[in-house]
Scaffold this motif. Structure first.
Motif, PDB file in Angstrom:
ATOM      1  N   GLU A 120       7.728  -5.467  -5.271  1.00  0.00           N
ATOM      2  CA  GLU A 120       7.684  -4.009  -5.352  1.00  0.00           C
ATOM      3  C   GLU A 120       6.468  -3.465  -4.618  1.00  0.00           C
ATOM      4  O   GLU A 120       6.561  -2.453  -3.919  1.00  0.00           O
ATOM      5  CB  GLU A 120       7.674  -3.557  -6.816  1.00  0.00           C
ATOM      6  CG  GLU A 120       8.999  -3.773  -7.513  1.00  0.00           C
ATOM      7  CD  GLU A 120       8.947  -3.526  -9.012  1.00  0.00           C
ATOM      8  OE1 GLU A 120       7.826  -3.389  -9.586  1.00  0.00           O
ATOM      9  OE2 GLU A 120      10.026  -3.478  -9.625  1.00  0.00           O
ATOM     10  N   ARG A 121       5.332  -4.151  -4.757  1.00  0.00           N
ATOM     11  CA  ARG A 121       4.109  -3.725  -4.064  1.00  0.00           C
ATOM     12  C   ARG A 121       4.295  -3.850  -2.548  1.00  0.00           C
ATOM     13  O   ARG A 121       3.875  -2.981  -1.786  1.00  0.00           O
ATOM     14  CB  ARG A 121       2.919  -4.559  -4.542  1.00  0.00           C
ATOM     15  CG  ARG A 121       1.626  -4.221  -3.875  1.00  0.00           C
ATOM     16  CD  ARG A 121       1.283  -2.766  -4.145  1.00  0.00           C
ATOM     17  NE  ARG A 121       0.254  -2.343  -3.216  1.00  0.00           N
ATOM     18  CZ  ARG A 121      -0.561  -1.350  -3.437  1.00  0.00           C
ATOM     19  NH1 ARG A 121      -0.455  -0.650  -4.545  1.00  0.00           N
ATOM     20  NH2 ARG A 121      -1.466  -1.036  -2.562  1.00  0.00           N
ATOM     21  N   LEU A 122       4.926  -4.927  -2.126  1.00  0.00           N
ATOM     22  CA  LEU A 122       5.194  -5.122  -0.697  1.00  0.00           C
ATOM     23  C   LEU A 122       6.050  -3.984  -0.149  1.00  0.00           C
ATOM     24  O   LEU A 122       5.752  -3.418   0.902  1.00  0.00           O
ATOM     25  CB  LEU A 122       5.877  -6.479  -0.478  1.00  0.00           C
ATOM     26  CG  LEU A 122       6.273  -6.815   0.950  1.00  0.00           C
ATOM     27  CD1 LEU A 122       5.048  -6.901   1.851  1.00  0.00           C
ATOM     28  CD2 LEU A 122       7.038  -8.129   0.979  1.00  0.00           C
ATOM     29  N   LEU A 123       7.104  -3.630  -0.870  1.00  0.00           N
ATOM     30  CA  LEU A 123       7.964  -2.522  -0.439  1.00  0.00           C
ATOM     31  C   LEU A 123       7.174  -1.215  -0.389  1.00  0.00           C
ATOM     32  O   LEU A 123       7.284  -0.449   0.575  1.00  0.00           O
ATOM     33  CB  LEU A 123       9.173  -2.381  -1.365  1.00  0.00           C
ATOM     34  CG  LEU A 123      10.091  -1.193  -1.078  1.00  0.00           C
ATOM     35  CD1 LEU A 123      10.657  -1.269   0.335  1.00  0.00           C
ATOM     36  CD2 LEU A 123      11.196  -1.122  -2.110  1.00  0.00           C
ATOM     37  N   ALA A 124       6.362  -0.963  -1.404  1.00  0.00           N
ATOM     38  CA  ALA A 124       5.549   0.259  -1.431  1.00  0.00           C
ATOM     39  C   ALA A 124       4.606   0.300  -0.234  1.00  0.00           C
ATOM     40  O   ALA A 124       4.458   1.339   0.415  1.00  0.00           O
ATOM     41  CB  ALA A 124       4.773   0.344  -2.735  1.00  0.00           C
TER      42      ALA A 124
END
Length: 82
Positions: free
Chosen positions: A60-64
């Motif tokens: 999720e952090r990577l996508l953000a």
């Protein structure tokens, strides 16, 4: 294998369905490629005993981060505020 996302409509910035077949083809091709890369990365991480909750948060952090880097974050913030 069919997934629920296969049936979902892609929406533009105004929330209207995208109907251009060329755009839809590119979006669907990208989704297939991304799904495969994510699947491989998840399988590798789990084999290396990464916890599933941590893995999800990391993805999720990577996508953000990618959304910020590509300038999409403004759209996400506006949609999230509604």
């Amino acid at each position: 294998m069919s997934h629920a996302s296969d049936e979902q409509t892609w929406l533009d910035r105004e929330g209207q369905p995208i109907s251009c077949t060329g755009k839809l083809r590119v979006l669907r091709d990208n989704e297939v490629e991304l799904r495969q890369v994510l699947s491989d990365a998840c399988a590798d991480a789990l084999l290396m005993e990464v916890g599933p909750v941590f893995l999800r948060h990391r993805m999720e952090r990577l996508l953000a981060d990618v959304m910020v880097e590509s300038g999409v974050v403004e759209v996400v913030e506006k949609e999230g505020a509604e």
